[in-house]
Scaffold this motif. Sequence first.
Motif, mmCIF file in Angstrom:
data_model
loop_
_atom_site.group_PDB
_atom_site.id
_atom_site.type_symbol
_atom_site.label_atom_id
_atom_site.label_comp_id
_atom_site.label_asym_id
_atom_site.label_seq_id
_atom_site.Cartn_x
_atom_site.Cartn_y
_atom_site.Cartn_z
ATOM 1 N N ASP A 80 0.821 -1.211 0.000
ATOM 2 C CA ASP A 80 0.000 0.000 0.000
ATOM 3 C C ASP A 80 0.858 1.265 0.000
ATOM 4 O O ASP A 80 0.562 2.230 -0.714
ATOM 5 C CB ASP A 80 -0.940 -0.004 1.213
ATOM 6 C CG ASP A 80 -1.858 -1.218 1.209
ATOM 7 O OD1 ASP A 80 -2.104 -1.754 0.109
ATOM 8 O OD2 ASP A 80 -2.315 -1.626 2.279
ATOM 9 N N ILE A 81 1.925 1.251 0.789
ATOM 10 C CA ILE A 81 2.846 2.393 0.828
ATOM 11 C C ILE A 81 3.540 2.545 -0.519
ATOM 12 O O ILE A 81 3.698 3.659 -1.036
ATOM 13 C CB ILE A 81 3.883 2.211 1.953
ATOM 14 C CG1 ILE A 81 3.202 2.352 3.317
ATOM 15 C CG2 ILE A 81 5.018 3.227 1.823
ATOM 16 C CD1 ILE A 81 4.117 2.089 4.498
ATOM 17 N N LEU A 82 3.949 1.428 -1.098
ATOM 18 C CA LEU A 82 4.626 1.466 -2.395
ATOM 19 C C LEU A 82 3.741 2.080 -3.475
ATOM 20 O O LEU A 82 4.216 2.830 -4.333
ATOM 21 C CB LEU A 82 5.043 0.055 -2.816
ATOM 22 C CG LEU A 82 6.165 -0.596 -2.015
ATOM 23 C CD1 LEU A 82 6.344 -2.045 -2.435
ATOM 24 C CD2 LEU A 82 7.465 0.165 -2.176
ATOM 25 N N CYS A 83 2.439 1.760 -3.434
ATOM 26 C CA CYS A 83 1.510 2.288 -4.438
ATOM 27 C C CYS A 83 1.393 3.805 -4.332
ATOM 28 O O CYS A 83 1.292 4.510 -5.336
ATOM 29 C CB CYS A 83 0.136 1.646 -4.271
ATOM 30 S SG CYS A 83 0.099 -0.090 -4.761
ATOM 31 N N MET A 84 1.407 4.307 -3.108
ATOM 32 C CA MET A 84 1.310 5.748 -2.912
ATOM 33 C C MET A 84 2.595 6.444 -3.356
ATOM 34 O O MET A 84 2.570 7.455 -4.057
ATOM 35 C CB MET A 84 1.019 6.048 -1.443
ATOM 36 C CG MET A 84 0.562 7.476 -1.189
ATOM 37 S SD MET A 84 0.123 7.740 0.540
ATOM 38 C CE MET A 84 -1.286 6.637 0.670
ATOM 39 N N VAL A 85 3.729 5.874 -2.961
ATOM 40 C CA VAL A 85 5.030 6.465 -3.318
ATOM 41 C C VAL A 85 5.253 6.393 -4.827
ATOM 42 O O VAL A 85 5.880 7.280 -5.415
ATOM 43 C CB VAL A 85 6.171 5.754 -2.562
ATOM 44 C CG1 VAL A 85 7.536 6.282 -3.005
ATOM 45 C CG2 VAL A 85 6.018 5.955 -1.055
ATOM 46 N N ALA A 86 4.726 5.346 -5.467
ATOM 47 C CA ALA A 86 4.882 5.200 -6.928
ATOM 48 C C ALA A 86 4.307 6.398 -7.665
ATOM 49 O O ALA A 86 4.745 6.727 -8.774
ATOM 50 C CB ALA A 86 4.201 3.919 -7.406
ATOM 51 N N GLY A 87 3.334 7.070 -7.042
ATOM 52 C CA GLY A 87 2.718 8.233 -7.677
ATOM 53 C C GLY A 87 3.669 9.401 -7.879
ATOM 54 O O GLY A 87 3.425 10.254 -8.739
ATOM 55 N N ILE A 88 4.747 9.463 -7.098
ATOM 56 C CA ILE A 88 5.697 10.576 -7.252
ATOM 57 C C ILE A 88 6.924 10.168 -8.072
ATOM 58 O O ILE A 88 7.895 10.912 -8.172
ATOM 59 C CB ILE A 88 6.150 11.134 -5.875
ATOM 60 C CG1 ILE A 88 6.873 10.046 -5.057
ATOM 61 C CG2 ILE A 88 4.975 11.680 -5.104
ATOM 62 C CD1 ILE A 88 7.465 10.560 -3.754
ATOM 63 N N THR A 89 6.868 8.963 -8.645
ATOM 64 C CA THR A 89 7.956 8.505 -9.512
ATOM 65 C C THR A 89 7.512 8.589 -10.975
ATOM 66 O O THR A 89 6.425 9.075 -11.273
ATOM 67 C CB THR A 89 8.354 7.058 -9.171
ATOM 68 O OG1 THR A 89 7.275 6.178 -9.539
ATOM 69 C CG2 THR A 89 8.646 6.900 -7.688
ATOM 70 N N SER A 90 8.341 8.067 -11.864
ATOM 71 C CA SER A 90 8.034 8.112 -13.305
ATOM 72 C C SER A 90 7.198 6.918 -13.764
ATOM 73 O O SER A 90 6.951 6.768 -14.966
ATOM 74 C CB SER A 90 9.338 8.152 -14.111
ATOM 75 O OG SER A 90 10.125 6.999 -13.829
#
Length: 294
Positions: A158-168
């Motif tokens: 769940d954390i990874l999915c949120m952080v993925a939003g600020i990546t490419s």
Amino acid sequence: MADKNESLSKKKKILRTLLIAAVIAAIVLAVYLPLKLTGTLDKVDSADSLKEIINGFGAWSRVIFAVLQFLQVTFLPLPAMVTTLAGVYLFGPWETTLLSIIAIMLGRLFAFFLGRKIGVPVIKWMIGKEDMEKWADILARGKYTFFLMLVLPFFPDDILCMVAGITSITWKFFIIANIVGVTIACFTICFFTSGQIIPFSGWGIPVWIVIGIALVVLFICSFKYKDKIESFVTSLGEKMNKKFGKKKSNDIIAAAKESKSETINETDKTAVTANNANDKTKEPNDDKNDNIER
């Protein structure tokens, strides 16, 4: 004029951010606070207790279950394992799997949307600056690292999915990776814990003992060798990214060369056609000149 347009764009961005923040606040106030203030969250200490709470809604129990699965991705401090097990006890493995896949996918899409639209401030507020920077740095090394972390059970999906939003990472890759990861996780939890694959009696008892010991060892190792596991998965993701990324680049280059070759051929054909037309035009003129000379 340019400054005015830039100012309007900034205002729209601020208003959009405020609107999303208001939606988040409304969800927290409408769902989390009532559950916390009434002591309901404190009562949820196992799948059995959560099952009783969900079952108390009667005909609405499936809707409540789906809402909980959606909210546990971002807002509710409930482990996905607990909510999913409660669903299996109530609705069986097939129905729970379907409801969970839909609800968790929507929850993760919303988490990715929050990261993409609001970005760093909301993620820092929800998971902390240290965790945000750690996972953002890992995901920045390649999108296949993100895919591997979703499929393997050692990482905070769940954390990874949120952080993925600020990546490419693109929406398309995010959706595909999560469809695979969520489907595998839901089927595994729902069908193994329901006893349909390995029964809880007869020959299944020694098998479950072995699985239990293996899970305990896996749990201990996941903490003891946490850094090594993260390093290995990150390294493997980078290799996959280089391999598939290079192949894609080569395909693009080949397509560009082929397109260029076709363009050159078309140009040559056009030139030849033009020369033939000029030759045909010259022939009557030459005949006319010969007649005049005579």
